[in-house]
Design a protein around this motif. Sequence first.
Motif: not given
Length: 263
Positions: A85, A89, A94-95, A170-171, A173, A255, A257-259
């Motif tokens: 995390s 995140i 993760m990008d 992912f859900y 922050d 993943v 959902r990840y923006r």
Amino acid sequence: MFYITLFWEYLKNYAKTRLTYRADFWIEVLSDLMFQGMNLIFILIVFQHTESLGGWSQAEVVFVYGYFMIPYGIFACFFNLWGFSERYIVKGEMDRILTRPAHNLFQVLLENMDPPSLIGSLAGAIIMAISWTQLGMGFELTDLLMLTLLVAGSVLIYMGVYTSLTAIAFYSDAPTGILPLMYNIQNYGRYPVGIYNKAIRFVLTWVIPFAFVGVYPASYFLERVQGEEASMALLTPVVGFVFAAIGLMIWNHGVKRYRGAGS
């Protein structure tokens, strides 16, 4: 072959990095062995005050602990998601992962490999071997094959549970504190489940199946036919496959959902 080659390249890169700081490598190995050693000493101290634990002898409980160490060491080496995390995140790494061709979870696992943890698995195998001799159990080739199958199932259970919990990032922050709690709960799997009440036994068997990473599969070799443990042992690979599949599904959904990292 692509993933095997990728794994080998990451492993070589890890070796080059750790050879630069050899002292840190051995300190990590020794600290891990000391921690596992303290857990073993605790078991031995308990048996200084009682002859059995839920009908289990000292040698049997130590045998279960030795088994417990083997899948845990493999899991800690190849499925190290402890700081996911914060690193991937919160800091947005993760990008970077999502721009590469390999599956994102595989890349995250490779980047966080911890080979020194395998020393714990080796120590567990030694403890099992010593206890095996003390208990006077025979050894056949089928025992080695079953050990491999059961350990694989136990590792998959670890993977499924911790992948599912890690995917919560992912859900949400904010980093979650569930992983440290789960780490403490998993230790219940190294003791005979008969010492717990029915509610805890149910949770450790079907909800958070940590009984399948220690006492149940170990019971297969101890042949404790008077209880349910031996029959439950054969379910270890099945439970492992189911929980690993659930963990992967939750991860893949997370993943999607990840923006990306925000400002």
